[in-house]
Motif scaffolding. Structure first.
Motif, mmCIF file in Angstrom:
data_model
loop_
_atom_site.group_PDB
_atom_site.id
_atom_site.type_symbol
_atom_site.label_atom_id
_atom_site.label_comp_id
_atom_site.label_asym_id
_atom_site.label_seq_id
_atom_site.Cartn_x
_atom_site.Cartn_y
_atom_site.Cartn_z
ATOM 1 N N LEU A 20 0.813 -1.215 0.000
ATOM 2 C CA LEU A 20 0.000 0.000 0.000
ATOM 3 C C LEU A 20 0.851 1.272 0.000
ATOM 4 O O LEU A 20 0.645 2.139 -0.854
ATOM 5 C CB LEU A 20 -0.981 -0.009 1.164
ATOM 6 N N PRO A 21 1.823 1.430 0.908
ATOM 7 C CA PRO A 21 2.615 2.668 0.857
ATOM 8 C C PRO A 21 3.414 2.821 -0.435
ATOM 9 O O PRO A 21 3.501 3.923 -0.990
ATOM 10 C CB PRO A 21 3.552 2.566 2.060
ATOM 11 N N ILE A 22 3.981 1.739 -0.933
ATOM 12 C CA ILE A 22 4.746 1.819 -2.181
ATOM 13 C C ILE A 22 3.808 2.124 -3.344
ATOM 14 O O ILE A 22 4.131 2.913 -4.230
ATOM 15 C CB ILE A 22 5.533 0.520 -2.415
ATOM 16 N N GLY A 23 2.609 1.530 -3.345
ATOM 17 C CA GLY A 23 1.637 1.799 -4.395
ATOM 18 C C GLY A 23 1.165 3.242 -4.389
ATOM 19 O O GLY A 23 1.006 3.857 -5.447
ATOM 20 N N VAL A 24 0.956 3.803 -3.209
ATOM 21 C CA VAL A 24 0.546 5.207 -3.113
ATOM 22 C C VAL A 24 1.659 6.113 -3.617
ATOM 23 O O VAL A 24 1.414 7.066 -4.363
ATOM 24 C CB VAL A 24 0.143 5.555 -1.662
ATOM 25 N N ALA A 25 2.903 5.815 -3.223
ATOM 26 C CA ALA A 25 4.035 6.630 -3.689
ATOM 27 C C ALA A 25 4.188 6.525 -5.205
ATOM 28 O O ALA A 25 4.446 7.527 -5.881
ATOM 29 C CB ALA A 25 5.320 6.191 -2.991
ATOM 30 N N GLN A 26 4.010 5.337 -5.741
ATOM 31 C CA GLN A 26 4.139 5.151 -7.182
ATOM 32 C C GLN A 26 3.004 5.852 -7.931
ATOM 33 O O GLN A 26 3.230 6.473 -8.962
ATOM 34 C CB GLN A 26 4.148 3.663 -7.519
ATOM 35 N N ALA A 27 1.789 5.765 -7.422
ATOM 36 C CA ALA A 27 0.661 6.404 -8.091
ATOM 37 C C ALA A 27 0.750 7.927 -8.010
ATOM 38 O O ALA A 27 0.355 8.623 -8.941
ATOM 39 C CB ALA A 27 -0.647 5.935 -7.468
ATOM 40 N N THR A 28 1.280 8.448 -6.916
ATOM 41 C CA THR A 28 1.359 9.893 -6.736
ATOM 42 C C THR A 28 2.475 10.515 -7.562
ATOM 43 O O THR A 28 2.299 11.562 -8.180
ATOM 44 C CB THR A 28 1.584 10.231 -5.251
ATOM 45 N N THR A 29 3.634 9.859 -7.578
ATOM 46 C CA THR A 29 4.803 10.451 -8.234
ATOM 47 C C THR A 29 5.027 9.948 -9.647
ATOM 48 O O THR A 29 5.851 10.506 -10.364
ATOM 49 C CB THR A 29 6.063 10.161 -7.412
ATOM 50 N N LYS A 63 9.945 -9.413 -2.766
ATOM 51 C CA LYS A 63 10.008 -8.404 -3.832
ATOM 52 C C LYS A 63 9.091 -8.773 -4.997
ATOM 53 O O LYS A 63 8.351 -7.935 -5.499
ATOM 54 C CB LYS A 63 11.458 -8.274 -4.306
ATOM 55 N N ILE A 64 9.123 -10.030 -5.418
ATOM 56 C CA ILE A 64 8.287 -10.470 -6.533
ATOM 57 C C ILE A 64 6.809 -10.357 -6.176
ATOM 58 O O ILE A 64 5.990 -9.955 -7.010
ATOM 59 C CB ILE A 64 8.653 -11.915 -6.946
ATOM 60 N N SER A 65 6.451 -10.678 -4.937
ATOM 61 C CA SER A 65 5.049 -10.549 -4.516
ATOM 62 C C SER A 65 4.587 -9.103 -4.599
ATOM 63 O O SER A 65 3.489 -8.816 -5.075
ATOM 64 C CB SER A 65 4.876 -11.065 -3.093
ATOM 65 N N THR A 66 5.430 -8.183 -4.154
ATOM 66 C CA THR A 66 5.072 -6.764 -4.197
ATOM 67 C C THR A 66 4.994 -6.262 -5.633
ATOM 68 O O THR A 66 4.062 -5.537 -6.000
ATOM 69 C CB THR A 66 6.098 -5.933 -3.411
ATOM 70 N N VAL A 67 5.944 -6.650 -6.461
ATOM 71 C CA VAL A 67 5.953 -6.205 -7.863
ATOM 72 C C VAL A 67 4.712 -6.718 -8.591
ATOM 73 O O VAL A 67 4.085 -5.978 -9.358
ATOM 74 C CB VAL A 67 7.250 -6.659 -8.564
ATOM 75 N N HIS A 68 4.331 -7.961 -8.350
ATOM 76 C CA HIS A 68 3.139 -8.511 -9.005
ATOM 77 C C HIS A 68 1.877 -7.807 -8.518
ATOM 78 O O HIS A 68 0.980 -7.523 -9.325
ATOM 79 C CB HIS A 68 3.036 -10.000 -8.765
#
Length: 109
Positions: A20-29, A63-68
């Protein structure tokens, strides 16, 4: 692989927490997702010290779980923009994942 069963669950739990935090950062920036591999390596390295293969396998699994997960979310967003029903997108992603997992497992065996 020398990784205990609880190590795999721990890798998936860490991936679940940081998605969730990485997804929010990726979607925002609109930048690539930041890595958390060093944190994961520290955690498993402290827990199971002296096993470098376990350390790498743990890092790769998380890492693979998060990337997927982030890739699936990105595809759902694209499907939303293209007016594809969410259930159809999710079903297609789920079936593709099951086929890929089955093929990878059969090749590994």
């Amino acid at each position: 692989m020398q990784l205990p069963w609880w190590g795999m669950l721990f890798a998936f739990f860490i991936a679940w927490v940081v998605t969730l935090p990485i997804g929010v950062a990726q979607a925002t920036t609109n930048q690539l997702q930041p890595g958390y591999g060093i944190i994961a390596q520290f955690k498993i390295g402290y827990t199971l010290s002296g096993k470098p293969i376990v350390n790498l396998f743990f890092k790769i699994s998380g890492k693979i779980s998060t990337v997927h997960a982030l890739s699936f979310l990105s595809n759902l967003k694209l499907g939303h923009y293209m007016k594809i029903p969410p259930r159809c997108m999710f079903t297609a992603q789920h079936v593709g994942t099951m086929i890929a997992g089955t093929v990878n497992l059969s090749v590994a065996w």
